[in-house]
Design an enzyme around this catalytic site. Structure first.
Site, PDB file in Angstrom:
ATOM      1  N   CYS A 122       0.849  -1.183   0.000  1.00  0.00           N
ATOM      2  CA  CYS A 122       0.000   0.000   0.000  1.00  0.00           C
ATOM      3  C   CYS A 122       0.885   1.233   0.000  1.00  0.00           C
ATOM      4  O   CYS A 122       1.858   1.303   0.760  1.00  0.00           O
ATOM      5  CB  CYS A 122      -0.898  -0.006   1.232  1.00  0.00           C
ATOM      6  SG  CYS A 122      -2.009   1.419   1.350  1.00  0.00           S
ATOM      7  N   GLU A 128      -9.018  -0.720  -2.725  1.00  0.00           N
ATOM      8  CA  GLU A 128      -9.423   0.694  -2.782  1.00  0.00           C
ATOM      9  C   GLU A 128     -10.761   0.932  -2.086  1.00  0.00           C
ATOM     10  O   GLU A 128     -10.934   1.955  -1.416  1.00  0.00           O
ATOM     11  CB  GLU A 128      -9.454   1.192  -4.224  1.00  0.00           C
ATOM     12  CG  GLU A 128      -8.123   1.095  -4.965  1.00  0.00           C
ATOM     13  CD  GLU A 128      -6.929   1.671  -4.218  1.00  0.00           C
ATOM     14  OE1 GLU A 128      -7.072   2.671  -3.494  1.00  0.00           O
ATOM     15  OE2 GLU A 128      -5.823   1.115  -4.362  1.00  0.00           O
ATOM     16  N   HIS A 163     -10.124   1.249   1.525  1.00  0.00           N
ATOM     17  CA  HIS A 163      -9.673   2.600   1.884  1.00  0.00           C
ATOM     18  C   HIS A 163     -10.869   3.530   2.104  1.00  0.00           C
ATOM     19  O   HIS A 163     -10.885   4.324   3.049  1.00  0.00           O
ATOM     20  CB  HIS A 163      -8.790   3.201   0.783  1.00  0.00           C
ATOM     21  CG  HIS A 163      -7.346   2.872   0.906  1.00  0.00           C
ATOM     22  ND1 HIS A 163      -6.575   3.214   1.995  1.00  0.00           N
ATOM     23  CD2 HIS A 163      -6.503   2.246   0.036  1.00  0.00           C
ATOM     24  CE1 HIS A 163      -5.332   2.809   1.805  1.00  0.00           C
ATOM     25  NE2 HIS A 163      -5.260   2.206   0.623  1.00  0.00           N
TER      26      HIS A 163
END
Length: 163
Positions: A89, A132, A135
């Site tokens: 990441c 993603e 996130h």
């Protein structure tokens, strides 16, 4: 627009769930351009808005030279048995850990015109879609590690030069 700096582990924006985009305005258009510029750098498979300090549901991707973005993405489907794949990441630099991910995933969202966007696939695309959207929900991949691996990751973070 601009390549934006990546926020690192410990920044509160990375742990907060992102707000949905309510209206497409100049700020959102600028965000998309910055996400696209930022993900276009070599070695980047995806960048979520929180990683550049913006708490909105948007991410960009760069998979095998296919660069794009999704606004208000929702992970709608995954398929197959989760298996361990090497993952890193940008917000946790220099770490690489095997992370359980489904081999196939689908995300549904929209583009800047409000048209529906459907991204689905396997391999690196499936992994990026899961990473993603995590996130955007305020989760870093290290939270998905086994307790033993997470302990190792946290030690490496504390010992890193960037922390």
């Amino acid at each position: 627009m601009a390549v934006r700096p990546i926020r690192l582990f410990g920044d509160p924006v990375l742990r907060a769930p992102s707000a949905p985009i309510e209206a497409i305005d100049d700020g959102v258009r600028s965000l998309v351009h910055d996400l696209l510029d930022t993900v276009a750098l070599p070695g980047r498979a995806g960048v979520a808005a929180p990683q550049i300090g913006v708490g909105l549901r948007a991410f960009s991707y760069n998979i095998d030279g296919d660069i794009g973005y999704v606004l208000n993405p929702v992970l709608t489907d995954v398929a197959g048995e989760p298996h361990l794949v090497g993952e890193g990441c940008l917000s946790v630099p220099d770490l690489w850990h095997d992370t359980a991910r489904y081999p196939w995933a689908r995300v549904v969202g929209m583009d800047l015109t409000g048209a529906e966007v459907v991204l689905e696939g396997e391999g690196l695309l499936a992994q990026a879609l899961q990473h993603e959207t995590d996130h955007l929900d305020g989760m870093l991949y290290i939270s998905r590690l086994s307790p033993e691996e997470r302990k190792i990751a946290m030690r490496r973070i504390r010992e890193s030069s960037w922390f």
